[in-house]
Design a protein around this motif. Sequence first.
Motif, PDB file in Angstrom:
ATOM      1  N   ALA A   7       4.264   5.718 -22.418  1.00 49.09           N
ATOM      2  CA  ALA A   7       5.392   6.624 -22.173  1.00 49.09           C
ATOM      3  C   ALA A   7       5.116   7.453 -20.921  1.00 49.09           C
ATOM      4  O   ALA A   7       4.903   8.664 -20.976  1.00 49.09           O
ATOM      5  CB  ALA A   7       5.635   7.518 -23.377  1.00 49.09           C
ATOM      6  N   LYS A   8       5.148   6.777 -19.795  1.00 50.91           N
ATOM      7  CA  LYS A   8       4.870   7.407 -18.501  1.00 50.91           C
ATOM      8  C   LYS A   8       5.879   6.853 -17.496  1.00 50.91           C
ATOM      9  O   LYS A   8       6.058   5.636 -17.409  1.00 50.91           O
ATOM     10  CB  LYS A   8       3.445   7.095 -18.053  1.00 50.91           C
ATOM     11  N   PRO A   9       6.516   7.745 -16.736  1.00 49.20           N
ATOM     12  CA  PRO A   9       7.550   7.288 -15.790  1.00 49.20           C
ATOM     13  C   PRO A   9       7.059   6.249 -14.778  1.00 49.20           C
ATOM     14  O   PRO A   9       7.862   5.473 -14.259  1.00 49.20           O
ATOM     15  CB  PRO A   9       7.981   8.579 -15.082  1.00 49.20           C
ATOM     16  N   GLU A  10       5.745   6.232 -14.517  1.00 47.18           N
ATOM     17  CA  GLU A  10       5.235   5.275 -13.525  1.00 47.18           C
ATOM     18  C   GLU A  10       5.253   3.830 -14.012  1.00 47.18           C
ATOM     19  O   GLU A  10       5.134   2.898 -13.205  1.00 47.18           O
ATOM     20  CB  GLU A  10       3.821   5.647 -13.065  1.00 47.18           C
ATOM     21  N   PHE A  11       5.392   3.622 -15.324  1.00 45.29           N
ATOM     22  CA  PHE A  11       5.557   2.264 -15.848  1.00 45.29           C
ATOM     23  C   PHE A  11       7.046   1.914 -15.857  1.00 45.29           C
ATOM     24  O   PHE A  11       7.858   2.685 -16.374  1.00 45.29           O
ATOM     25  CB  PHE A  11       5.030   2.150 -17.288  1.00 45.29           C
ATOM     26  N   GLN A  50      -6.844  -2.487 -21.196  1.00 46.21           N
ATOM     27  CA  GLN A  50      -7.349  -3.474 -20.246  1.00 46.21           C
ATOM     28  C   GLN A  50      -6.256  -3.961 -19.288  1.00 46.21           C
ATOM     29  O   GLN A  50      -6.565  -4.418 -18.183  1.00 46.21           O
ATOM     30  CB  GLN A  50      -7.945  -4.677 -20.989  1.00 46.21           C
ATOM     31  N   TYR A  51      -5.014  -3.865 -19.715  1.00 47.76           N
ATOM     32  CA  TYR A  51      -3.936  -4.302 -18.814  1.00 47.76           C
ATOM     33  C   TYR A  51      -2.873  -3.231 -18.565  1.00 47.76           C
ATOM     34  O   TYR A  51      -1.940  -3.452 -17.772  1.00 47.76           O
ATOM     35  CB  TYR A  51      -3.286  -5.592 -19.334  1.00 47.76           C
ATOM     36  N   THR A  90      -0.334  -3.038 -12.124  1.00 50.24           N
ATOM     37  CA  THR A  90      -0.364  -4.432 -12.579  1.00 50.24           C
ATOM     38  C   THR A  90       1.056  -4.927 -12.848  1.00 50.24           C
ATOM     39  O   THR A  90       1.757  -4.354 -13.678  1.00 50.24           O
ATOM     40  CB  THR A  90      -1.199  -4.562 -13.875  1.00 50.24           C
ATOM     41  N   PRO A  91       1.500  -5.977 -12.174  1.00 51.64           N
ATOM     42  CA  PRO A  91       2.846  -6.513 -12.437  1.00 51.64           C
ATOM     43  C   PRO A  91       2.988  -6.939 -13.891  1.00 51.64           C
ATOM     44  O   PRO A  91       2.019  -7.350 -14.534  1.00 51.64           O
ATOM     45  CB  PRO A  91       2.948  -7.719 -11.490  1.00 51.64           C
ATOM     46  N   TRP A 151       4.238  -9.548 -15.230  1.00 51.43           N
ATOM     47  CA  TRP A 151       3.928 -10.944 -15.567  1.00 51.43           C
ATOM     48  C   TRP A 151       2.435 -11.149 -15.747  1.00 51.43           C
ATOM     49  O   TRP A 151       2.002 -11.972 -16.568  1.00 51.43           O
ATOM     50  CB  TRP A 151       4.503 -11.904 -14.520  1.00 51.43           C
ATOM     51  N   ILE A 152       1.625 -10.380 -15.012  1.00 53.82           N
ATOM     52  CA  ILE A 152       0.168 -10.445 -15.201  1.00 53.82           C
ATOM     53  C   ILE A 152      -0.209  -9.750 -16.502  1.00 53.82           C
ATOM     54  O   ILE A 152      -1.072 -10.224 -17.245  1.00 53.82           O
ATOM     55  CB  ILE A 152      -0.571  -9.815 -13.995  1.00 53.82           C
ATOM     56  N   MET A 153       0.450  -8.630 -16.785  1.00 50.30           N
ATOM     57  CA  MET A 153       0.245  -7.955 -18.074  1.00 50.30           C
ATOM     58  C   MET A 153       0.495  -8.932 -19.221  1.00 50.30           C
ATOM     59  O   MET A 153      -0.263  -8.968 -20.197  1.00 50.30           O
ATOM     60  CB  MET A 153       1.201  -6.758 -18.222  1.00 50.30           C
ATOM     61  N   ARG A 154       1.568  -9.720 -19.091  1.00 52.67           N
ATOM     62  CA  ARG A 154       1.929 -10.653 -20.164  1.00 52.67           C
ATOM     63  C   ARG A 154       0.821 -11.693 -20.377  1.00 52.67           C
ATOM     64  O   ARG A 154       0.455 -12.006 -21.510  1.00 52.67           O
ATOM     65  CB  ARG A 154       3.247 -11.352 -19.827  1.00 52.67           C
TER      66      ARG A 154
END
Length: 212
Positions: free
Chosen positions: A156-160, A183-184, A189-190, A192-195
Amino acid sequence: RINPEHIKLFARPEFNALQLQAIFSGLASRLTPEQIQIYANPVFNDKQMDEIVIGLKLNLTQEQLELLVKPELKWTQMQEIRLGFAEGLSLDQVKLYAKFEFNADQMREIRLGFKNGLTKEQVEFYAKPEYDWTQMEQIRLGFENGLDFKQISLYAKPEFNYHQMLEIRLGLENGLDLEQVRQYANPETPSWIMRQKRFKLENELKAKAIEL
């Protein structure tokens, strides 16, 4: 039948055809002249007038109408306020989002939180103008799906953006712990990489469960 005297009262040149239609709609719905005076004002466009008419037909109280009848509100914002009352939300609950700083989409997410049974503390956690409605939605869904404040605080952060929030939320809902998700969970981190990282961690978790 509409009283001809009432037609004379409101058929004024400062109203355009659509505004007159909204005014006569109120007369046809048997609103009193006093009720129609509330919205028979050129500062309201026809869509705003329509929302006020629906509110009057719902027999909203004076306090409820005061939140609704504001020319500065767009008709879509009025709609969210009116829907909140129609769904049984309290005055205090609607007051939380009946603010100019929230657009209609943000108002909807706050309204849905209350409608779906979230506590005031949970709704206040995301009822902030710095979140767009898609971010609010991800926080709301986290609470509705059983995540706690500590878990939701991780994303819950505006930067995400909401795509990133989605990946973090799904990881937590699928059984990953905070350390694993961290870790992600990085705004750089985009999604799609998070996924990909989430899938890897979830598969490792499933493999351990099978071993047990």
